[in-house]
Scaffold this motif. Structure first.
Motif, PDB file in Angstrom:
ATOM      1  N   ALA A  46       0.840  -1.198   0.000  1.00  0.00           N
ATOM      2  CA  ALA A  46       0.000   0.000   0.000  1.00  0.00           C
ATOM      3  C   ALA A  46       0.875   1.248   0.000  1.00  0.00           C
ATOM      4  O   ALA A  46       2.086   1.169   0.232  1.00  0.00           O
ATOM      5  CB  ALA A  46      -0.920   0.007   1.226  1.00  0.00           C
ATOM      6  N   GLU A  47       0.238   2.370  -0.243  1.00  0.00           N
ATOM      7  CA  GLU A  47       0.951   3.641  -0.253  1.00  0.00           C
ATOM      8  C   GLU A  47       0.065   4.708   0.374  1.00  0.00           C
ATOM      9  O   GLU A  47      -1.144   4.717   0.153  1.00  0.00           O
ATOM     10  CB  GLU A  47       1.274   4.031  -1.694  1.00  0.00           C
ATOM     11  N   VAL A  48       0.668   5.584   1.159  1.00  0.00           N
ATOM     12  CA  VAL A  48      -0.023   6.765   1.680  1.00  0.00           C
ATOM     13  C   VAL A  48       0.601   7.969   1.002  1.00  0.00           C
ATOM     14  O   VAL A  48       1.820   8.160   1.063  1.00  0.00           O
ATOM     15  CB  VAL A  48       0.116   6.886   3.217  1.00  0.00           C
ATOM     16  N   ARG A  49      -0.236   8.741   0.327  1.00  0.00           N
ATOM     17  CA  ARG A  49       0.239   9.950  -0.356  1.00  0.00           C
ATOM     18  C   ARG A  49      -0.326  11.161   0.365  1.00  0.00           C
ATOM     19  O   ARG A  49      -1.470  11.169   0.789  1.00  0.00           O
ATOM     20  CB  ARG A  49      -0.222   9.967  -1.800  1.00  0.00           C
ATOM     21  N   VAL A  50       0.501  12.176   0.472  1.00  0.00           N
ATOM     22  CA  VAL A  50       0.083  13.437   1.068  1.00  0.00           C
ATOM     23  C   VAL A  50      -0.354  14.342  -0.077  1.00  0.00           C
ATOM     24  O   VAL A  50       0.437  14.642  -0.977  1.00  0.00           O
ATOM     25  CB  VAL A  50       1.239  14.084   1.860  1.00  0.00           C
ATOM     26  N   THR A  58      -3.753   4.045  -0.932  1.00  0.00           N
ATOM     27  CA  THR A  58      -3.959   3.232  -2.124  1.00  0.00           C
ATOM     28  C   THR A  58      -3.424   1.829  -1.878  1.00  0.00           C
ATOM     29  O   THR A  58      -2.306   1.662  -1.395  1.00  0.00           O
ATOM     30  CB  THR A  58      -3.201   3.836  -3.329  1.00  0.00           C
ATOM     31  N   ASP A  59      -4.242   0.826  -2.204  1.00  0.00           N
ATOM     32  CA  ASP A  59      -3.774  -0.553  -2.182  1.00  0.00           C
ATOM     33  C   ASP A  59      -3.054  -0.800  -3.501  1.00  0.00           C
ATOM     34  O   ASP A  59      -3.549  -0.433  -4.567  1.00  0.00           O
ATOM     35  CB  ASP A  59      -4.956  -1.523  -2.046  1.00  0.00           C
ATOM     36  N   LEU A  60      -1.862  -1.376  -3.448  1.00  0.00           N
ATOM     37  CA  LEU A  60      -1.045  -1.589  -4.647  1.00  0.00           C
ATOM     38  C   LEU A  60      -1.222  -3.007  -5.190  1.00  0.00           C
ATOM     39  O   LEU A  60      -0.259  -3.713  -5.444  1.00  0.00           O
ATOM     40  CB  LEU A  60       0.425  -1.288  -4.329  1.00  0.00           C
ATOM     41  N   GLU A  61      -2.495  -3.410  -5.353  1.00  0.00           N
ATOM     42  CA  GLU A  61      -2.850  -4.743  -5.855  1.00  0.00           C
ATOM     43  C   GLU A  61      -2.260  -5.844  -4.980  1.00  0.00           C
ATOM     44  O   GLU A  61      -1.739  -6.847  -5.468  1.00  0.00           O
ATOM     45  CB  GLU A  61      -2.435  -4.893  -7.314  1.00  0.00           C
ATOM     46  N   SER A  62      -2.338  -5.627  -3.669  1.00  0.00           N
ATOM     47  CA  SER A  62      -1.801  -6.596  -2.717  1.00  0.00           C
ATOM     48  C   SER A  62      -2.635  -7.872  -2.698  1.00  0.00           C
ATOM     49  O   SER A  62      -3.804  -7.871  -3.095  1.00  0.00           O
ATOM     50  CB  SER A  62      -1.758  -5.990  -1.318  1.00  0.00           C
ATOM     51  N   ARG A  63      -2.036  -8.932  -2.210  1.00  0.00           N
ATOM     52  CA  ARG A  63      -2.715 -10.221  -2.136  1.00  0.00           C
ATOM     53  C   ARG A  63      -3.829 -10.214  -1.092  1.00  0.00           C
ATOM     54  O   ARG A  63      -4.898 -10.768  -1.312  1.00  0.00           O
ATOM     55  CB  ARG A  63      -1.698 -11.306  -1.807  1.00  0.00           C
ATOM     56  N   ASN A  64      -3.586  -9.600   0.072  1.00  0.00           N
ATOM     57  CA  ASN A  64      -4.560  -9.637   1.168  1.00  0.00           C
ATOM     58  C   ASN A  64      -5.402  -8.369   1.302  1.00  0.00           C
ATOM     59  O   ASN A  64      -6.237  -8.281   2.183  1.00  0.00           O
ATOM     60  CB  ASN A  64      -3.833  -9.906   2.493  1.00  0.00           C
ATOM     61  N   GLY A  65      -5.169  -7.391   0.451  1.00  0.00           N
ATOM     62  CA  GLY A  65      -5.954  -6.158   0.497  1.00  0.00           C
ATOM     63  C   GLY A  65      -5.515  -5.223   1.609  1.00  0.00           C
ATOM     64  O   GLY A  65      -4.758  -5.585   2.508  1.00  0.00           O
ATOM     65  N   ALA A  75     -10.281   1.296  -4.449  1.00  0.00           N
ATOM     66  CA  ALA A  75      -9.763   2.460  -5.158  1.00  0.00           C
ATOM     67  C   ALA A  75      -9.044   3.342  -4.144  1.00  0.00           C
ATOM     68  O   ALA A  75      -9.230   3.182  -2.932  1.00  0.00           O
ATOM     69  CB  ALA A  75     -10.919   3.234  -5.798  1.00  0.00           C
ATOM     70  N   PRO A  76      -8.217   4.276  -4.614  1.00  0.00           N
ATOM     71  CA  PRO A  76      -7.589   5.209  -3.663  1.00  0.00           C
ATOM     72  C   PRO A  76      -8.652   5.846  -2.769  1.00  0.00           C
ATOM     73  O   PRO A  76      -9.714   6.254  -3.241  1.00  0.00           O
ATOM     74  CB  PRO A  76      -6.922   6.236  -4.580  1.00  0.00           C
ATOM     75  N   THR A  77      -8.359   5.892  -1.475  1.00  0.00           N
ATOM     76  CA  THR A  77      -9.337   6.317  -0.476  1.00  0.00           C
ATOM     77  C   THR A  77      -8.742   7.396   0.411  1.00  0.00           C
ATOM     78  O   THR A  77      -7.640   7.242   0.930  1.00  0.00           O
ATOM     79  CB  THR A  77      -9.734   5.098   0.394  1.00  0.00           C
ATOM     80  N   VAL A  78      -9.491   8.483   0.588  1.00  0.00           N
ATOM     81  CA  VAL A  78      -9.057   9.547   1.493  1.00  0.00           C
ATOM     82  C   VAL A  78      -9.266   9.066   2.927  1.00  0.00           C
ATOM     83  O   VAL A  78     -10.334   8.548   3.267  1.00  0.00           O
ATOM     84  CB  VAL A  78      -9.844  10.854   1.248  1.00  0.00           C
ATOM     85  N   ILE A  79      -8.222   9.205   3.748  1.00  0.00           N
ATOM     86  CA  ILE A  79      -8.331   8.848   5.164  1.00  0.00           C
ATOM     87  C   ILE A  79      -7.981  10.083   6.001  1.00  0.00           C
ATOM     88  O   ILE A  79      -7.249  10.955   5.550  1.00  0.00           O
ATOM     89  CB  ILE A  79      -7.410   7.665   5.545  1.00  0.00           C
ATOM     90  N   ALA A  80      -8.515  10.117   7.197  1.00  0.00           N
ATOM     91  CA  ALA A  80      -8.257  11.225   8.116  1.00  0.00           C
ATOM     92  C   ALA A  80      -7.041  10.904   8.981  1.00  0.00           C
ATOM     93  O   ALA A  80      -6.687   9.730   9.171  1.00  0.00           O
ATOM     94  CB  ALA A  80      -9.472  11.446   9.012  1.00  0.00           C
ATOM     95  N   PHE A  81      -6.406  11.933   9.508  1.00  0.00           N
ATOM     96  CA  PHE A  81      -5.333  11.710  10.466  1.00  0.00           C
ATOM     97  C   PHE A  81      -5.908  10.916  11.631  1.00  0.00           C
ATOM     98  O   PHE A  81      -7.006  11.194  12.107  1.00  0.00           O
ATOM     99  CB  PHE A  81      -4.754  13.037  10.971  1.00  0.00           C
ATOM    100  N   GLY A  82      -5.187   9.904  12.063  1.00  0.00           N
ATOM    101  CA  GLY A  82      -5.622   9.083  13.189  1.00  0.00           C
ATOM    102  C   GLY A  82      -6.546   7.944  12.819  1.00  0.00           C
ATOM    103  O   GLY A  82      -6.825   7.087  13.652  1.00  0.00           O
TER     104      GLY A  82
END
Length: 103
Positions: A46-50, A58-65, A75-82
């Motif tokens: 996965a990757e966290v982009r600022v 974003t999940d990078l097509e991982s096996r376990n999600g 799909a890329p998902t906006v997450i909040a701090f914490g």
């Protein structure tokens, strides 16, 4: 500067500092900041982009999600701090870099 914090398992309480984007997985050859969680994580999981709009996970097509709120993200998902998310078996969160507000 941001910090990614592990919230369970053998890495509980460990923090990784990053300034822009961070890749999460088992591959130590990723360009930029990278961290390794557990064996259930894919090499590039996965990757966290600022972004100007906040944190984009974003999940990078991982096996376990990659899980947010107990559900795999498609799909890329906006997450909040914490906000907790799971990579492999490790629960993580990004800590708010802003100084604590004083009352």
């Amino acid at each position: 500067m941001y910090e990614l914090e592990a919230m369970n398992g053998p890495l509980d309480g460990k923090r990784w500092a990053f300034s822009r984007d961070i890749s999460i997985g088992r591959d130590g050859k990723t360009v930029g900041a990278e961290l390794s969680t557990d064996r259930a994580a894919s090499r590039r999981h996965a990757e966290v982009r600022v972004t100007p709009d906040g944190l984009l996970l974003t999940d990078l097509e991982s096996r376990n999600g990659t899980l947010v709120g107990g559900a795999a993200i498609a799909a890329p998902t906006v997450i909040a701090f914490g906000q907790p998310f799971v990579v492999g078996r490790t629960m993580l969160r990004v800590l708010d870099p802003s100084p604590a507000k004083k009352a």
